[in-house]
Design a protein around this motif. Sequence first.
Motif, PDB file in Angstrom:
ATOM      1  N   ALA A 147       0.825  -1.206   0.000  1.00  0.00           N
ATOM      2  CA  ALA A 147       0.000   0.000   0.000  1.00  0.00           C
ATOM      3  C   ALA A 147       0.862   1.260   0.000  1.00  0.00           C
ATOM      4  N   SER A 285      -2.184   7.035   3.992  1.00  0.00           N
ATOM      5  CA  SER A 285      -3.212   5.996   3.923  1.00  0.00           C
ATOM      6  C   SER A 285      -2.588   4.634   3.673  1.00  0.00           C
ATOM      7  N   GLY A 286      -1.553   4.616   2.820  1.00  0.00           N
ATOM      8  CA  GLY A 286      -0.860   3.359   2.583  1.00  0.00           C
ATOM      9  C   GLY A 286      -0.179   2.830   3.833  1.00  0.00           C
ATOM     10  N   SER A 289      -2.850   1.399   6.057  1.00  0.00           N
ATOM     11  CA  SER A 289      -3.358   0.150   5.509  1.00  0.00           C
ATOM     12  C   SER A 289      -2.374  -0.995   5.688  1.00  0.00           C
ATOM     13  N   ASP A 290      -1.077  -0.742   5.431  1.00  0.00           N
ATOM     14  CA  ASP A 290      -0.075  -1.802   5.586  1.00  0.00           C
ATOM     15  C   ASP A 290       0.080  -2.227   7.042  1.00  0.00           C
ATOM     16  N   ARG A 295      -7.923  -2.889   4.102  1.00  0.00           N
ATOM     17  CA  ARG A 295      -8.003  -2.238   2.798  1.00  0.00           C
ATOM     18  C   ARG A 295      -9.413  -1.707   2.522  1.00  0.00           C
ATOM     19  N   LEU A 298     -10.907   1.677   4.000  1.00  0.00           N
ATOM     20  CA  LEU A 298     -10.294   2.880   3.454  1.00  0.00           C
ATOM     21  C   LEU A 298     -10.793   3.165   2.037  1.00  0.00           C
ATOM     22  N   TYR A 336      -7.735   6.315  -2.243  1.00  0.00           N
ATOM     23  CA  TYR A 336      -8.145   5.222  -3.127  1.00  0.00           C
ATOM     24  C   TYR A 336      -6.967   4.630  -3.893  1.00  0.00           C
ATOM     25  N   VAL A 339      -4.667   2.392  -1.579  1.00  0.00           N
ATOM     26  CA  VAL A 339      -5.225   1.198  -0.940  1.00  0.00           C
ATOM     27  C   VAL A 339      -5.805   0.228  -1.962  1.00  0.00           C
ATOM     28  N   ASP A 340      -6.489   0.729  -2.974  1.00  0.00           N
ATOM     29  CA  ASP A 340      -7.131  -0.165  -3.928  1.00  0.00           C
ATOM     30  C   ASP A 340      -6.123  -0.971  -4.722  1.00  0.00           C
TER      31      ASP A 340
END
Length: 411
Positions: A147, A285-286, A289-290, A295, A298, A336, A339-340
């Motif tokens: 991420a 955000s990454g 998420s990590d 995932r 977010l 987005y 994370v996506d």
Amino acid sequence: MDGGALSEPTARVSWRWTASLSLANLAVFLGFFTPIQILLPLQLEHLDSAHKAGLLSWVTGVGALVAMLVNPLAGALSDRTTSRFGRRRPWILAGALLGAAGLLLTAAQGGLLGITAGWVAAQAGLNIMLAGVTAPVADQVPVGQRAVVSGWTGISQSLGLVVGAVLVTVLVSGVLPGYAATAAMTVALALPFVFLFRDPVLPRELRAPIDLRALAAGYWVSPRRYPDFGWAWLTRFLINLGNAIGTLYLLYYLTDAVHYRSPETGVLILTAVYTLAALLTAVPSGLVSDRTGRRRALVVASCGVMAVAALILAFLHSWPATVLAAAVLGAGYGIYLAVDQALVTQVLPAAADRAKDLGVINIANSGPQVLAPAVAAPIVADCGGYVGLYVATALVTLLAAALVHRIRGVA
């Protein structure tokens, strides 16, 4: 020989590797966005100002259709490449050169068919390149780092907007110099990753056969057999459809709804605001998420933020409101992008088909470019104008948020 090229990566990648891949991603999206946002609208307005919106829809729609066909095929051929330079780097370089040639061809045209043909060539090359720059994250980045790396490469996508706008409105002027500068940058930015970093080599005995029937069948990944992949594809399609509907007529929105005195400068300012907001949210955000392994939540949050931006554009047709919407949209899209992409790499069906399957996922990026003109043009003409256009953008984005929870194999 070992099958290292097909193994799940465990060693963390360096910041230099991430930076060079981010530059290669910037090259792709600079080549995509600069013509779509500025050069093609100007070229087509000069060709026929009365029908500029319809002509832009036609050219971008045909180009996106070509992208849908080329990207998975290039990915499948990349997956089968046994070059000593690896599977991805030869295709990145070849795609950059073809994409640059297509941009120069587009610049030289004075009629609709010629412009369309040039843009088709550019889209073909850029999508070959895209197949190459998308796969290394799944090939070489461990899950716990994806991420963050995707955040940096995602920022490059956003930077493509602002760097391209600066390039063709500040550093050079005119349609032909703009295309030439864009073509040169597309090649130059790809070179560090191509020449400075190794790419895992696929042993010949592990190469899947190059069979036309198998290549054609590769465009379909069964959502019944791989439901998480199917839902990830659909949610990405809807999010990108919302963005494509909302951004296709941005230059004309500033002209006709906001009445901004210099729409081209306005696009530059908005893309700068958008990119800065994305920069501020993508990597943080990454990291979140990590570290948490989450995932989906977010992605849902990013959809909600982007829907708010669309509603601001729908109901507040003023320059300050448009700047605010750009900041909100950038913040949501930054979340987005980071994370996506990490989520998608965790639902790929098979290691041997990573680039092909990511090419199928990328249809969810280019497919909306085909559909958006067909959706947006009648909305603007007959269903509420720009209010209807941006309300539709918000509704499509919120539908994507509702479907993200159908992905079960990722937290």
